[in-house]
Design a protein around this motif. Structure first.
Motif, PDB file in Angstrom:
ATOM      1  N   TYR A 140       0.833  -1.203   0.000  1.00 32.82           N
ATOM      2  CA  TYR A 140       0.000   0.000   0.000  1.00 32.82           C
ATOM      3  C   TYR A 140       0.865   1.250   0.000  1.00 32.82           C
ATOM      4  O   TYR A 140       0.648   2.175  -0.790  1.00 32.82           O
ATOM      5  CB  TYR A 140      -0.938   0.035   1.206  1.00 32.82           C
ATOM      6  CG  TYR A 140      -1.580   1.403   1.342  1.00 32.82           C
ATOM      7  CD1 TYR A 140      -2.585   1.794   0.461  1.00 32.82           C
ATOM      8  CD2 TYR A 140      -1.135   2.323   2.299  1.00 32.82           C
ATOM      9  CE1 TYR A 140      -3.144   3.062   0.534  1.00 32.82           C
ATOM     10  CE2 TYR A 140      -1.692   3.581   2.378  1.00 32.82           C
ATOM     11  CZ  TYR A 140      -2.692   3.956   1.494  1.00 32.82           C
ATOM     12  OH  TYR A 140      -3.226   5.221   1.554  1.00 32.82           O
ATOM     13  N   GLY A 149      -0.077   1.351  -3.480  1.00 32.81           N
ATOM     14  CA  GLY A 149      -1.508   1.588  -3.320  1.00 32.81           C
ATOM     15  C   GLY A 149      -1.838   3.055  -3.148  1.00 32.81           C
ATOM     16  O   GLY A 149      -2.791   3.568  -3.754  1.00 32.81           O
ATOM     17  N   VAL A 150      -1.051   3.752  -2.349  1.00 33.73           N
ATOM     18  CA  VAL A 150      -1.317   5.171  -2.125  1.00 33.73           C
ATOM     19  C   VAL A 150      -1.060   5.986  -3.387  1.00 33.73           C
ATOM     20  O   VAL A 150      -1.681   7.029  -3.603  1.00 33.73           O
ATOM     21  CB  VAL A 150      -0.491   5.706  -0.930  1.00 33.73           C
ATOM     22  CG1 VAL A 150       0.988   5.812  -1.285  1.00 33.73           C
ATOM     23  CG2 VAL A 150      -1.022   7.056  -0.477  1.00 33.73           C
ATOM     24  N   VAL A 159      -4.211   5.906  -5.212  1.00 28.96           N
ATOM     25  CA  VAL A 159      -5.155   6.859  -4.623  1.00 28.96           C
ATOM     26  C   VAL A 159      -4.869   8.268  -5.128  1.00 28.96           C
ATOM     27  O   VAL A 159      -5.788   9.004  -5.545  1.00 28.96           O
ATOM     28  CB  VAL A 159      -5.082   6.809  -3.082  1.00 28.96           C
ATOM     29  CG1 VAL A 159      -5.941   7.917  -2.464  1.00 28.96           C
ATOM     30  CG2 VAL A 159      -5.546   5.439  -2.570  1.00 28.96           C
ATOM     31  N   SER A 162      -6.534   1.936  -4.676  1.00 25.02           N
ATOM     32  CA  SER A 162      -5.529   1.352  -3.795  1.00 25.02           C
ATOM     33  C   SER A 162      -5.331  -0.126  -4.111  1.00 25.02           C
ATOM     34  O   SER A 162      -4.196  -0.628  -4.151  1.00 25.02           O
ATOM     35  CB  SER A 162      -5.945   1.529  -2.331  1.00 25.02           C
ATOM     36  OG  SER A 162      -5.094   0.824  -1.464  1.00 25.02           O
ATOM     37  N   ARG A 164      -6.961   0.009   2.800  1.00 24.86           N
ATOM     38  CA  ARG A 164      -6.069   1.139   3.076  1.00 24.86           C
ATOM     39  C   ARG A 164      -6.516   1.893   4.326  1.00 24.86           C
ATOM     40  O   ARG A 164      -7.719   1.955   4.640  1.00 24.86           O
ATOM     41  CB  ARG A 164      -6.057   2.106   1.883  1.00 24.86           C
ATOM     42  CG  ARG A 164      -7.388   2.804   1.686  1.00 24.86           C
ATOM     43  CD  ARG A 164      -7.424   3.629   0.403  1.00 24.86           C
ATOM     44  NE  ARG A 164      -8.761   4.207   0.230  1.00 24.86           N
ATOM     45  CZ  ARG A 164      -9.111   5.419   0.611  1.00 24.86           C
ATOM     46  NH1 ARG A 164      -8.234   6.234   1.188  1.00 24.86           N
ATOM     47  NH2 ARG A 164     -10.343   5.854   0.434  1.00 24.86           N
TER      48      ARG A 164
END
Length: 334
Positions: free
Chosen positions: A157, A161-162, A165, A183, A328
Motif C-alpha cells: 500500500y 496503493g497510495v 489513490v 488502492s 487502506r
C-alpha cells in the motif's frame, strides 16, 4: 519517521500552482524521464487527456525520483553519481525535507519537487498521502522485516496503493469507495513487482516475502538467491501472483467511476501489469533468467483490450468490494 510530523501538519498544500508554460516544461521533462525508466506506465499514460497526463507524469516523476534516491539509481538502473557520498537515511531525510518545502511553496531547485508541489496544489492532494508514500521508502531504509502477508500488503500500500489513490484524485475522484479500488490496483501492481523481482531484491538484501511463507517452504532468506532453490521460490512467486488476482478484480469495478479516457488508460495498465505476473507464473523456475516484461506488441494489444475493459466496466453489475481484501488506512487513522 523523521519529518513526518511536520509534513502531516500541513493541512492543505500551500504551494501556488505554476503558470501553464512552467507546468508544460516540467511535464515534458517528466514524460521524457518516464519514457526511459518505466515503459509500461508511459505507454498507458499516453491515453489520458492532455491535462491529466501532465499531472500524472509529474506525480509519477516524483515517485520515481524518490525510489531512485533511496536505491541510489537513475531511472531504476544506473548508479547515481552521488549515491556513494551519502547514506540511505540521509537521502531519506532529504526527500522528506524537500517534499515538505515543495508543499509549502518554498523555492526549490529540483524539478521533481517543483512538480509535486504544483500537482498537490492544483488537485488538493492531502499531504498525508505523500507522507504515507514516503513511509514506504522509510521501510526500505530501516530494513523492515515482513513477518506475515499482512505486513507485506501494508508495504505494498505505502509504495504503490497510495500512488493509485493520488492518481485517482488527479483524475478527479474523491469517493472513498473508488479510492479503495484504486488502492487495490496499486497493491496488485506491487505484488506483481515483488513476484517478478524476488531474486533481484534478495540480492540487494530486501526480502518482501513474508517470513511465515519462507518458513512454510523451509527456506531461509539467503536461500532466495540460491539457483538450486528456484523451484521453491517459483511456488512462492505463484502465491503472490494468485494473491494479486482479487485485487485486480476489485480494481476493475472502479474503472466505471473514472472519466472515459482515464478509465481506458488505467485499464490498459491493469492488463499490462497483470500479464507480467501471469508470465512469471508460466515461466516457473526460469522466471529470473532474465527480467520479465511486456513487449511493444503486447502493450499495443492491451491498449485495445483496455478500451474494451473500460467499456465493460460501465455495463458490469455492481459488485461490493470483498471484505477479505486488505483495506487502506483512512487519513485520520494514518
Amino acid at each position: 519517521m523523521p519529518g513526518s510530523e511536520a509534513l502531516m501538519s500541513v493541512s492543505t498544500p500551500l504551494a501556488v500552482p505554476l503558470d501553464p508554460i512552467a507546468r508544460a516544461d516540467l511535464a515534458a521533462m517528466a514524460e521524457d524521464a518516464i519514457a526511459k525508466g518505466s515503459k509500461s506506465f508511459a505507454a498507458a499514460a499516453k491515453l489520458f487527456d492532455p491535462e491529466t497526463r501532465r499531472s500524472a507524469m509529474m506525480l509519477y516523476a516524483w515517485c520515481r525520483h524518490c525510489d531512485d534516491a533511496i536505491d541510489g539509481q537513475v531511472l531504476g538502473f544506473a548508479r547515481r553519481p552521488d549515491s556513494e557520498a551519502s547514506r540511505p537515511d540521509e537521502r531519506m531525510a532529504k526527500l522528506e525535507s524537500e517534499t515538505l518545502a515543495a508543499l509549502a511553496g518554498k523555492p526549490i531547485s529540483d524539478p521533481c519537487f517543483e512538480a509535486i508541489g504544483d500537482v498537490a496544489a492544483r488537485h488538493q492532494l492531502p499531504p498525508a498521502l505523500l507522507t504515507q508514500h514516503l513511509a514506504g521508502y522509510r521501510m526500505d531504509v530501516d530494513g523492515r522485516r515482513y513477518e506475515t502477508i499482512t505486513d507485506t500488503l501494508d508495504y505494498c500500500y505505502h509504495v504503490a496503493g497510495v500512488v493509485g489513490v493520488m492518481m485517482s484524485m488527479v483524475m478527479g475522484v474523491r469517493e472513498e469507495a473508488t479510492l479503495d479500488r484504486a488502492s487495490d490496483l496499486g497493491i496488485a501492481f506491487q505484488l506483481t513487482n515483488i513476484a517478478r523481482d524476488i531474486v533481484e531484491d534478495a540480492r540487494a538484501g530486501r526480502i518482501y516475502l513474508p517470513e511465515e511463507w519462507l518458513a512454510e517452504a523451509d527456506l531461509r532468506p539467503g536461500d532466495v538467491v540460491d539457483p538450486r532453490q528456484r523451484p521453491v521460490v517459483a511456488l512462492l512467486a505463484n502465491r503472490l501472483v494468485d494473491l494479486a488476482e482479487p485485487y485486480y478484480a476489485s480494481a476493475f469495478h472502479g474503472l466505471k467511476d473514472l472519466p472515459p479516457r482515464s478509465a481506458w488508460a488505467v485499464a490498459t495498465a491493469h492488463g499490462v501489469y497483470r500479464e507480467i505476473g501471469l508470465q512469471v507464473k508460466a515461466l516457473g523456475a526460469s522466471a529470473w533468467d532474465q527480467r520479465v516484461s511486456t513487449g511493444r506488441r503486447q502493450k499495443l494489444r492491451h491498449v485495445t483490450l483496455g478500451a474494451a475493459r473500460a467499456a465493460m466496466s460501465r455495463r458490469a453489475a455492481p459488485q461490493a468490494r470483498s471484505p477479505d481484501l486488505w483495506t487502506r488506512p483512512r487519513l485520520g487513522d494514518a
